[in-house]
Design a protein around this motif. Structure first.
Motif, PDB file in Angstrom:
ATOM      1  N   ALA A 170     -43.393  69.425  43.920  1.00  0.00           N
ATOM      2  CA  ALA A 170     -44.471  68.600  44.485  1.00  0.00           C
ATOM      3  C   ALA A 170     -44.499  68.779  46.006  1.00  0.00           C
ATOM      4  N   PRO A 171     -44.902  69.969  46.468  1.00  0.00           N
ATOM      5  CA  PRO A 171     -44.823  70.274  47.905  1.00  0.00           C
ATOM      6  C   PRO A 171     -45.703  69.368  48.774  1.00  0.00           C
ATOM      7  N   LYS A 172     -46.705  68.730  48.162  1.00  0.00           N
ATOM      8  CA  LYS A 172     -47.612  67.884  48.963  1.00  0.00           C
ATOM      9  C   LYS A 172     -47.020  66.501  49.237  1.00  0.00           C
ATOM     10  N   ALA A 173     -46.050  66.122  48.438  1.00  0.00           N
ATOM     11  CA  ALA A 173     -45.454  64.780  48.613  1.00  0.00           C
ATOM     12  C   ALA A 173     -44.743  64.696  49.955  1.00  0.00           C
ATOM     13  N   ALA A 228     -43.524  60.398  45.806  1.00  0.00           N
ATOM     14  CA  ALA A 228     -42.652  60.939  44.764  1.00  0.00           C
ATOM     15  C   ALA A 228     -41.455  59.993  44.626  1.00  0.00           C
ATOM     16  N   VAL A 229     -40.667  60.187  43.560  1.00  0.00           N
ATOM     17  CA  VAL A 229     -39.596  59.245  43.251  1.00  0.00           C
ATOM     18  C   VAL A 229     -38.285  59.978  42.952  1.00  0.00           C
ATOM     19  N   LEU A 230     -37.204  59.479  43.564  1.00  0.00           N
ATOM     20  CA  LEU A 230     -35.860  59.959  43.263  1.00  0.00           C
ATOM     21  C   LEU A 230     -35.184  58.871  42.423  1.00  0.00           C
ATOM     22  N   ALA A 231     -35.045  59.131  41.113  1.00  0.00           N
ATOM     23  CA  ALA A 231     -34.479  58.106  40.218  1.00  0.00           C
ATOM     24  C   ALA A 231     -32.960  58.078  40.347  1.00  0.00           C
ATOM     25  N   ALA A 254     -41.419  62.576  39.680  1.00  0.00           N
ATOM     26  CA  ALA A 254     -40.094  61.969  39.832  1.00  0.00           C
ATOM     27  C   ALA A 254     -39.031  62.937  39.339  1.00  0.00           C
ATOM     28  N   VAL A 255     -37.854  62.875  39.966  1.00  0.00           N
ATOM     29  CA  VAL A 255     -36.717  63.689  39.521  1.00  0.00           C
ATOM     30  C   VAL A 255     -35.643  62.744  38.975  1.00  0.00           C
ATOM     31  N   PHE A 256     -35.046  63.148  37.836  1.00  0.00           N
ATOM     32  CA  PHE A 256     -34.099  62.291  37.103  1.00  0.00           C
ATOM     33  C   PHE A 256     -32.713  62.927  37.045  1.00  0.00           C
TER      34      PHE A 256
END
Length: 334
Positions: A170-173, A228-231, A254-256
């Protein structure tokens, strides 16, 4: 595979014990080697899982087989799975302490903490533990110091890498949310690591510690399209499952921490392989059964880290998965 008799026995036991204690030592020893006259060594397995079969237990068994330790002849397993019930976990640990198993094999922080609380003498080999030093299971990785050693899932160390993978997808995040359990030292260490990586990656990391379900719901509401989300990995409150739901509902990448989430629609995960951790731990178990002391065996970092990607979700979010990421992926869900 188990024999039918084993299956029947298993079902009978599972019913009788309310699926709390299942002994999977069905294969009776044919002829025990002389030094094994006392029969197989008993390994008590403690896990929060829903059933006796867990990829880490399967990994352990196949690792021990490869080291020449046959189930039934050399080792037997008493598997206590608590189905997420803290009380059952404590009782399982107490049962192992009083029956005097030869070794306790634990899966995750909660199981390890329960085992640590009941014995200072029975060797404990842990797996799926996120940061054994922060959790106070060992003094240092090189010199554990007590009756515990095992495999670290490297949660804090992998946080920066997770962020990098997220940026690739997700380079735009620009803004990444790190919502985590306020009272969990491991999550705090992971966020600190991610913070350093975010600076390098030119990302704004928003650290949001929460301590109640309401605070979690409030933090989730602040996530905007384009973020974006870092879980987090673990902690209380089931934060990662809540973030999976939010990510899918809002189309936010999101990355898990584990492949499991990608199976449920999560975009990407990067974390240790559950089966491989069991396989890796088998060598520590074998060395202890042959007389080594846990305090003399350094904690090992998980040696197989899996990258998993859900291409369906990527397409849904309108993201192009770079070829280099695809080539590196261990698991691709289509």
């Amino acid at each position: 595979m188990h024999h039918h008799a084993c299956d029947r026995e298993y079902r009978k036991l599972a019913r009788a014990a309310g699926a709390a204690a299942v002994v999977l030592a069905c294969l009776a020893p044919l002829e025990a080697p002389a030094q094994q006259a006392a029969g197989p060594r008993m390994i008590g397995v403690l896990t929060e899982a829903l059933a006796a079969t867990h990829p880490t237990v399967e990994g352990l068994k196949s690792g021990l087989r490869e080291l020449g330790l046959e189930e039934g002849r050399d080792v037997a397993f008493d598997i206590r799975f608590s189905q997420g019930d803290a009380d059952a976990l404590r009782k399982g640990a107490e049962a192992f302490a009083s029956s005097g198993v030869d070794l306790i094999f634990t899966i995750n922080d909660a199981a390890t903490r329960s085992a640590q609380a009941v014995t200072k003498t029975i060797p404990i080999v842990f797996t799926l533990v996120r940061d054994p030093v922060a959790a106070k299971f060992v003094d240092t990785l090189a010199e554990p110091g007590g009756n515990l050693t095992g495999i670290s899932s490297l949660t804090a160390e992998l946080a920066g890498k997770r962020l990098e993978i997220l940026k690739n997808l997700a380079p735009k995040a620009r803004r990444v949310w790190a919502i985590h359990d306020r009272d969990d030292p491991v999550s705090r260490a992971a966020v600190a690591n991610a913070q350093a990586a975010a600076t390098q990656l030119d990302l704004q990391l928003v650290s949001r510690p929460v301590d109640t379900r309401n605070a979690l719901a409030g933090a989730v509401k602040e996530i905007r399209p384009g973020d974006a989300v870092l879980a987090p990995d673990g902690g209380r409150l089931d934060i990662a499952p809540a973030l999976l739901e939010a990510s899918l509902a809002a189309g936010v990448p999101a990355v898990f921490p584990a492949t499991l989430y990608v199976g449920y629609g999560g975009l990407v995960s990067y974390g240790s392989d559950f089966h491989a951790e069991g396989f890796q731990a088998a060598r520590l178990v074998e060395r202890i059964l042959r007389g080594a002391r846990p305090q003399d065996l350094p904690v090992e970092g998980a040696d197989k880290i899996d990258l998993a990607i859900n291409l369906n979700t990527a397409q849904l979010f309108g993201l192009e998965v770079p070829r280099k990421v695809l080539l590196r992926a261990d698991t691709i869900r289509r």
